[in-house]
Design a protein around this motif. Structure first.
Motif, PDB file in Angstrom:
ATOM      1  N   UNK A  58       0.787  -1.224   0.000  1.00 42.29           N
ATOM      2  CA  UNK A  58       0.000   0.000   0.000  1.00 42.29           C
ATOM      3  C   UNK A  58       0.816   1.270   0.000  1.00 42.29           C
ATOM      4  N   UNK A  59       2.113   1.182   0.305  1.00 43.89           N
ATOM      5  CA  UNK A  59       2.951   2.379   0.255  1.00 43.89           C
ATOM      6  C   UNK A  59       3.203   2.737  -1.204  1.00 43.89           C
ATOM      7  N   UNK A  60       3.751   3.922  -1.444  1.00 42.04           N
ATOM      8  CA  UNK A  60       4.046   4.324  -2.814  1.00 42.04           C
ATOM      9  C   UNK A  60       4.953   3.276  -3.465  1.00 42.04           C
ATOM     10  N   UNK A  61       4.879   3.156  -4.765  1.00 39.41           N
ATOM     11  CA  UNK A  61       5.559   2.071  -5.482  1.00 39.41           C
ATOM     12  C   UNK A  61       7.044   1.987  -5.156  1.00 39.41           C
ATOM     13  N   UNK A  62       7.720   3.113  -5.064  1.00 38.38           N
ATOM     14  CA  UNK A  62       9.165   3.103  -4.816  1.00 38.38           C
ATOM     15  C   UNK A  62       9.504   2.549  -3.440  1.00 38.38           C
ATOM     16  N   UNK A  63       8.609   2.703  -2.489  1.00 37.15           N
ATOM     17  CA  UNK A  63       8.882   2.289  -1.118  1.00 37.15           C
ATOM     18  C   UNK A  63       8.085   1.065  -0.690  1.00 37.15           C
ATOM     19  N   UNK A  64       7.393   0.423  -1.621  1.00 35.34           N
ATOM     20  CA  UNK A  64       6.455  -0.637  -1.275  1.00 35.34           C
ATOM     21  C   UNK A  64       7.103  -1.785  -0.514  1.00 35.34           C
ATOM     22  N   UNK A  65       8.327  -2.143  -0.835  1.00 34.24           N
ATOM     23  CA  UNK A  65       8.941  -3.284  -0.157  1.00 34.24           C
ATOM     24  C   UNK A  65       9.465  -2.909   1.220  1.00 34.24           C
ATOM     25  N   UNK A  66       9.497  -1.631   1.550  1.00 29.39           N
ATOM     26  CA  UNK A  66      10.065  -1.211   2.820  1.00 29.39           C
ATOM     27  C   UNK A  66       9.076  -1.271   3.974  1.00 29.39           C
ATOM     28  N   UNK A  67       7.792  -1.213   3.698  1.00 24.07           N
ATOM     29  CA  UNK A  67       6.787  -1.246   4.762  1.00 24.07           C
ATOM     30  C   UNK A  67       6.630  -2.685   5.233  1.00 24.07           C
ATOM     31  N   UNK A  68       6.968  -2.928   6.498  1.00 20.99           N
ATOM     32  CA  UNK A  68       6.922  -4.290   7.015  1.00 20.99           C
ATOM     33  C   UNK A  68       6.715  -4.278   8.517  1.00 20.99           C
ATOM     34  N   UNK A  69       6.274  -5.434   8.990  1.00 19.13           N
ATOM     35  CA  UNK A  69       6.050  -5.635  10.417  1.00 19.13           C
ATOM     36  C   UNK A  69       6.716  -6.946  10.787  1.00 19.13           C
ATOM     37  N   UNK A  70       7.439  -6.937  11.891  1.00 19.13           N
ATOM     38  CA  UNK A  70       8.029  -8.187  12.364  1.00 19.13           C
ATOM     39  C   UNK A  70       7.626  -8.424  13.814  1.00 19.13           C
ATOM     40  N   UNK A  71       7.521  -9.696  14.149  1.00 20.97           N
ATOM     41  CA  UNK A  71       7.281 -10.111  15.522  1.00 20.97           C
ATOM     42  C   UNK A  71       8.392 -11.096  15.852  1.00 20.97           C
ATOM     43  N   UNK A  72       9.121 -10.797  16.918  1.00 13.87           N
ATOM     44  CA  UNK A  72      10.211 -11.657  17.380  1.00 13.87           C
ATOM     45  C   UNK A  72       9.880 -12.112  18.789  1.00 13.87           C
ATOM     46  N   UNK A  73      10.046 -13.407  19.043  1.00 11.62           N
ATOM     47  CA  UNK A  73       9.736 -13.968  20.365  1.00 11.62           C
ATOM     48  C   UNK A  73      10.889 -14.861  20.816  1.00 11.62           C
ATOM     49  N   UNK A  74      11.120 -14.834  22.115  1.00 11.68           N
ATOM     50  CA  UNK A  74      12.174 -15.662  22.700  1.00 11.68           C
ATOM     51  C   UNK A  74      11.751 -16.081  24.103  1.00 11.68           C
ATOM     52  N   UNK A  75      11.993 -17.336  24.451  1.00 10.14           N
ATOM     53  CA  UNK A  75      11.741 -17.816  25.817  1.00 10.14           C
ATOM     54  C   UNK A  75      12.796 -17.197  26.718  1.00 10.14           C
ATOM     55  N   UNK A  76      12.354 -16.604  27.837  1.00  6.43           N
ATOM     56  CA  UNK A  76      13.276 -15.997  28.792  1.00  6.43           C
ATOM     57  C   UNK A  76      12.952 -16.538  30.189  1.00  6.43           C
ATOM     58  N   UNK A  77      13.969 -16.601  31.070  1.00  7.03           N
ATOM     59  CA  UNK A  77      13.736 -17.212  32.373  1.00  7.03           C
ATOM     60  C   UNK A  77      12.906 -16.368  33.338  1.00  7.03           C
ATOM     61  N   UNK A  78      12.919 -15.030  33.145  1.00  6.02           N
ATOM     62  CA  UNK A  78      12.245 -14.146  34.100  1.00  6.02           C
ATOM     63  C   UNK A  78      12.188 -12.731  33.525  1.00  6.02           C
ATOM     64  N   UNK A  79      11.729 -11.781  34.337  1.00  2.00           N
ATOM     65  CA  UNK A  79      11.644 -10.392  33.878  1.00  2.00           C
ATOM     66  C   UNK A  79      13.008  -9.804  33.540  1.00  2.00           C
ATOM     67  N   UNK A  80      14.051 -10.228  34.253  1.00  4.27           N
ATOM     68  CA  UNK A  80      15.393  -9.748  33.905  1.00  4.27           C
ATOM     69  C   UNK A  80      15.767 -10.192  32.493  1.00  4.27           C
TER      70      UNK A  80
END
Length: 165
Positions: A58-80
């Protein structure tokens, strides 16, 4: 049709996060969320840290591939562990070309601009901690496309509102 049932049905449809959305599952099903149907999955990595990346058309044609969303998840032991996860990703952001911090609305957000090639991009990151998982939602779009930016930002806000936390 009676007015009350029609209003109830309309409210039910509007309240449903899955309507017109694709359900995404990460970390063996422990992290689940929905994204708009028109977001195209372009990358998925699995392992100790999992990432899903979506191109947002949906972005202008020149920038169309730049609009993106990523979700990264990692198991962590605690709030630290969560704080270390978020700190490492925030630190990485400051090394991007022409990084300029913006104004975040909460401590779990990171807002900034940076350059990718010749295009200045607007970054919005939000961090979540849920059931032992650290999660980053990262929304990236061209900074100079106001009309597209409004729709893109709404889509990101909708995903953020339904992330596990």
């Amino acid at each position: 049709m009676n007015r009350l049932p029609r209003l109830f049905l309309t409210a039910l449809l509007l309240a449903s996060p899955a309507l017109g959305a694709t359900d995404v599952s990460m970390m063996g099903g422990a992290v689940r969320f929905a994204v708009p149907d028109h977001w195209l999955p372009i990358l998925q990595s699995e392992g100790e840290t999992e990432t899903q990346v979506f191109q947002v058309p949906g972005a202008s044609a020149a920038n169309a591939t730049l609009a993106r969303v990523s979700v990264t998840a990692q198991k962590v032991p605690n709030l630290n562990g969560f704080q270390q996860f978020a700190g490492n990703l925030r630190s990485h952001a400051t090394s991007l070309a022409e990084y300029a911090p913006g104004k975040a609305a909460s401590p779990t957000e990171n807002v900034y601009t940076a350059k990718e090639g010749a295009v200045t991009l607007q970054y919005f990151e939000r961090y979540f901690y849920s059931d032992g998982y650290a999660i980053q939602l990262r929304c990236i779009r061209p900074a100079d496309d106001a009309r597209f930016g409004a729709a893109f930002d709404k889509g990101c806000a909708d995903v953020a509102a339904h992330m596990p936390s």
